[in-house]
Structures are given as C-alpha cells and as structure tokens.
Design an enzyme around this catalytic site. Structure first.
Site, short mmCIF file in Angstrom:
data_model
loop_
_atom_site.label_atom_id
_atom_site.label_comp_id
_atom_site.label_asym_id
_atom_site.label_seq_id
_atom_site.Cartn_x
_atom_site.Cartn_y
_atom_site.Cartn_z
N SER A 146 -7.38 23.63 -7.44
CA SER A 146 -8.51 24.78 -8.03
C SER A 146 -8.48 25.86 -6.92
O SER A 146 -8.19 25.81 -5.73
CB SER A 146 -9.75 23.65 -7.97
OG SER A 146 -10.51 24.80 -8.16
N TYR B 88 -16.39 18.88 -3.77
CA TYR B 88 -15.25 19.32 -4.76
C TYR B 88 -14.36 20.03 -4.19
O TYR B 88 -13.01 20.11 -4.07
CB TYR B 88 -15.92 20.01 -6.09
CG TYR B 88 -14.82 20.46 -7.08
CD1 TYR B 88 -14.30 19.52 -7.91
CD2 TYR B 88 -14.52 21.60 -7.27
CE1 TYR B 88 -13.36 19.82 -9.04
CE2 TYR B 88 -13.26 22.07 -8.19
CZ TYR B 88 -13.06 21.03 -9.05
OH TYR B 88 -11.96 21.56 -9.92
#
Length: 584
Positions: free
Chosen positions: A453, A466
């Site tokens: 990501s 995350y």
C-alpha cells in the site's frame, strides 16, 4: 554403477555404451548423448532420477570417455556421428528409443531426427542447448529488424569461442596447460546459483577437451556460411529445453530451432549451459513427461507448443488470494482477459469467490475456487499441495488478501496487532513460501505479486498498525526479490493508493465505540467513492507488473507522489503523518 559394452562403429571406431540398469523390454528406453567437452558421466544425475521408470543408456561419443578416437579428423563428420547414433540404437535391441541430448550431442541428434535412415529408430527427442547447424545458419542470416539483428548479434558474440577452437595448435596448448580447462570450469558455474543447483562436476580427461576440437574443425563454419534451399524437417516428436542463462546458445536461437517439429514443445528453464548437471531433477522431470506423452499418444501433429515466458500472462496458471471482492476480484478477471490459462480463486467467503469465478469464466478462462484462511499456515501449505496435484505449479501468485485498521498506537491493542499481522504479513509470507517453493523446485521461474500500500511509505499516526504491516510487506518483497532472483522468480510489491473497494466498510477503528466506528466507516467509504480510483485500474497495473517485473509499483497519483516524496523530502511526509486523517 553402469554396465559397459563396446560396439564397433561403421568405420571401426570403438564406442563405449553404458547402461544404467539392465534393459527391460517393457519400459521405454532413453538414449542420452553428451556434448563437448563431456563424456557420458554428464548424465549420471539425470539417469539416477530416471532409471526407476525407464531404461537409461548413454554412450561416449567417439574420442571422448572410454570410446576410441578416429584415425582421421574426417571421422568426426556429422554423417558419421549420426551413423554412430544408429549403431548404438541397433545394439540395444530395444526398439525405437527416446533421444535426450545436450550441446554437441544435441547437434548430432537434430541431424539424426532429420535423417531418414535413422529417424525411424527414434520415438522422441529432447534437446538441451544444441541447435541443428543448418537452422543455426538460417538464424544467423535472419536479422531483418532491430530486434532480430540484436538476437543475431548476441548469438555471434556467444559463439566467439568457435573461432578460437578453429585455430591450429593454440587450443590444444591451452588445454594441456589446463588454462583452458579452468576457463571452461568457470563458465560451467554460470547458472548454478539456484539453491537447488548441484555443484558436482563430472570427470573429464584432457583427451575429452582436445579430441572434441575436431567436432568443430570438421563441421564448422560451413553450415553458417552456405544457405540451403530447404531446411530439413522431422516427424519425430521433439521438445526443446532452453536454459535462460546459456552463455553459448542463446534462447532466441533455440526457439528458432524449436520451430522444426510439428506438435513439439519448447520450454524455458532456469540454469546455464550445463543445466543437465546443475539441475538434473528438472531435466529428468521434463524428459520423463515428454516420453510419457509420446508413449501415451498425447502428442499430436499441429502447431508447436511454446511455453510462455516467465513474464507473460497468456497460458499461465494464476492464483489470487482475497479474490472474492475488490482488488483481488478485479485482478482475477483481468488475468482472465489477458489470456491466463486458469485462475485459482482463494477466499474465506466461498459465495463471493464463486461470484468471482463466474466472472472469470465469462471472460473466457477456466476458474476454480478454494476456501482458505490465509492466517492458517498449515491450511496454506495444504492449499499449495492440493493446487499442485489438481492443476500443477502456479506461475503467477498474487498475495492480495488483507484487512484495514485505523487507530493511534495506544488505542491499538495486542489483539488488534495479532489480527492485522496475521492477515497482512504472515498471510503474504505463508503464500510466498508455499507456492514459491514449488516454483523453485520446478525450475522454470515464476512471478509473485504482493499487495502492499502507499501506507508503506506514507506514514500516518492514525493508521499505525496498517502502515506497519504494509511497510513489512514492501520490505519483505524487496528482500524476497533478491533471494529468488537466481531462481528466475520475479517478486513485485504493488502499492495502491485510495482504491474504491469495500475495505473502508470493514476497516477496524481501534479505540472507538461501535457507533463511532460505523460513522467513521461511512465517511471513509464516501471519501473513497469521491476519489473513485477503481479496482479495475489497480488490476491493470498488477497485470502490467507481471510483464514488466518492476520491483515496486505505486498505483494512483497519491501513491506515486508519496513514493517520490519518500525519496525527495521525507521530512514533509513526517509532518503530514502527524495529522489525524480518520473520518469521525
């Protein structure tokens, strides 16, 4: 232990024929022909893996090993070498044999399978690193475009040693001084960098080096310089195995040679010129497959099957985790649209996975569904074994399964950390290990795509867990890329930005009440929808990454900007990281 018989060739030369076991007339017979400067021992590792199912025989080419040397150099002419192959086959009294040949052995074998007097004695042919000389000449004259001219130039450079071998006296002096031997041994090491590579070198004598020079002097360079009106063809089922790191016979030349047989197959494998000794397991497996296909009548006339290169999508077996929705679903469908042979759909939600499989089939590609929890390493290992048994080795692996999580560090509990690490990190590691091991064992390369990501390089205090997991995936991917490079396996980390998927609706917001989480999810989902960067656009970038083999692929403008800022001005990103971006 081999059993050796001496037979006499048509010109009186004695040929040493070595049987790795007694001939069983109920089993197919494989006759292996070695190249220069080897002798029959180059096949020991391959024979060891084949002789439990096949009769395996190798012989020392004239002037090599235990075979005698012809009195004149003319005894090395190709027609005499082809006659030797026929004489050895006749001596076995085992019916048509399956030829397996390497280097100069393959050059001889190509001539044999295109020679009417011998071809009828040959059931199949597997060629490794040796072209038909007339086809090699046609290849060297085939340059018409910048690409084909580059291929020809590369092969001419690779063939420069031939000019040295054609010189009088000097090559003999280099081998007698052992300087030439050291050079050959150094070149032999190219392509032996796989963790599966064998490093035992077959014994050679100085006579093997010196006598074999006559192979070049008697048969070259005439076929390269003198065009023939019509190139010879063969009806013998033929497979060509192409080592990607061959420093003497380029893949382009071997693919050109592989155009000869109808219904044959061409497969690129990892390794160098002496792949027959560095990866005997791969040579044995592919040879056995081919022999079985021929014996079972599974080879039919028609277009030759050229196995797609490792960075192609067409005709490949792909597997996508987390493929029930979002990026995973879009990637599975895009792989189908780009010609993947079959897509394996993996998800915890079977109903969603079946929906994806239906879309993949609608795109024209076969699909199968497996329900697996990627956090369960044992289950992932079982999945890899089952997929292997049912469909073969996966060519393209997309580790996509992941979950979202937002929250400050002190709000994120150990249980939160365990949950997100299990899916986003350990799931990627387990998938890469289970399927990567099969790719390494197969020896034909592959592609692993790990979905990271933009959060991997754009820190945020409100997405600390995350971002940590995605940074771990990025670091893992770059290290794994280095580790598996020698196996021909390309590893890419794909780093999407804000993609309009359902992840916003399922993100866990640490430190918030259930009501607050629902409001945050709704606001985040609305923001993602306004941004509206689609999963389909991300899937196109992923499939493109398969072809380019890029190490890191930022997807969407915000990801590309963040990746650039990480290099140009990381201090600016650290300031941005201090802002709480949660939608409350």
């Amino acid at each position: 232990m081999t059993h050796t018989n001496i037979i006499t060739a048509s010109d009186g030369v004695n040929l040493a024929v070595h049987r790795y076991a007694d001939i069983d007339p109920q089993r197919p017979t494989i006759l292996a022909v070695h190249g220069y400067p080897d002798n029959h021992h180059v096949w020991d590792g391959v024979a060891e893996r084949l002789c439990d199912r096949y009769n395996v025989v190798a012989y020392d080419v004239r002037g090599a090993g235990e075979s005698s040397r012809p009195a004149k150099r003319s005894g090395y002419r190709l027609d005499q070498l082809v006659s030797d192959i026929g004489a050895v086959i006749d001596s076995l009294d085992a019916g048509p044999v399956h030829l397996l040949a390497h280097d100069w052995g393959s050059i001889q074998a190509w001539t044999a399978v295109t020679d009417e007097s011998v071809a009828g004695k040959i059931a199949s042919f597997t060629s490794v690193s040796g072209p038909h000389l007339q086809y090699a000449g046609a290849f060297l004259r085939s340059g018409r475009t910048p690409r084909t001219l580059a291929y020809v130039a590369k092969q001419l450079l690779s063939s420069g040693y031939i000019g040295f071998f054609l010189c009088p006296v000097v090559p003999e002096l280099s081998f007698r001084s052992r300087l030439g031997v050291k050079v050959v041994e150094a070149l032999e090491g190219i392509g032996r960098s796989s963790i599966r590579s064998q490093r035992l070198k077959p014994p050679r004598s100085i006579g093997d080096y010196i006598n074999g020079l006559s192979l070049y002097r008697e048969n070259m360079p005439a076929p390269f310089l003198s065009p023939v009106g019509e190139l010879p063809e063969t009806a013998v089922p033929t497979q060509v195995l192409i080592p990607r790191q061959d420093v003497f016979v380029s893949p382009a030349l071997q693919r050109f040679t592989g155009a000869i047989p109808s219904g044959g197959r061409v497969i690129e494998i990892e390794g160098g010129h002496w792949v027959v000794t560095s990866r005997p397991d791969v040579i044995a497996r592919l040879t056995g497959q081919w022999v079985d296909q021929v014996a079972n009548g599974a080879v039919v006339a028609g277009a030759s099957v050229v196995r797609a290169g490792r960075r192609q999508v067409a005709d490949k077996l792909a597997l996508v985790t987390g493929a029930g929705a979002g990026i995973g679903r879009a990637t599975a469908i895009e792989l189908a649209r780009q010609g993947a042979r079959k897509v394996v759909i993996v998800d915890l939600d079977v109903a969603a996975a079946e929906d994806t499989a239906a879309a993949v089939r609608a795109a024209g590609t076969d699909a199968v569904v497996y329900q697996v929890d990627v956090t369960d390493e044992a289950a992932m290992n079982d999945l890899a074994a089952q997929v292997h048994d049912d469909h073969g080795v996966v060519d393209i692996l997309v580790n996509n399964a992941g979950i979202g999580m937002a929250g400050r560090f002190l709000e994120t509990t150990p249980e939160h950390w365990d949950a997100i690490m299990a899916v986003n990190v350990r799931g990627v590691i387990s998938g890469s290990r289970a399927f990567g091991a099969q790719m390494v064992e197969r020896g034909e390369g592959g592609t692993i795509i790990n979905i990271s990501s933009a959060a991997a390089f754009v820190p945020s205090k409100s997405m600390i867990a995350y971002g940590t997991t995605k940074a771990a995936v990025l670091a893992f991917s770059e290290a794994l890329r280095a580790d598996l490079a020698d196996e021909g396996i390309t590893v890419t980390a794909v780093c999407p930005g804000f993609v309009n998927t359902n992840i916003a609706k399922s993100t866990i917001y640490a430190g918030m009440s259930a009501e607050q989480q629902e409001r945050a999810r709704a606001k985040a989902d609305a923001a993602y929808r306004r941004r509206n960067f689609t999963p389909e656009a991300t899937a196109k970038a992923i499939v493109k990454a398969v072809r380019t083999g890029a190490p890191v692929v930022p997807v969407a403008a915000e990801s590309r900007l963040g990746y650039a800022m990480r290099r140009i001005s990381p201090s600016v990103l650290r300031l941005i990281a201090r802002r709480d971006i949660r939608q409350v």
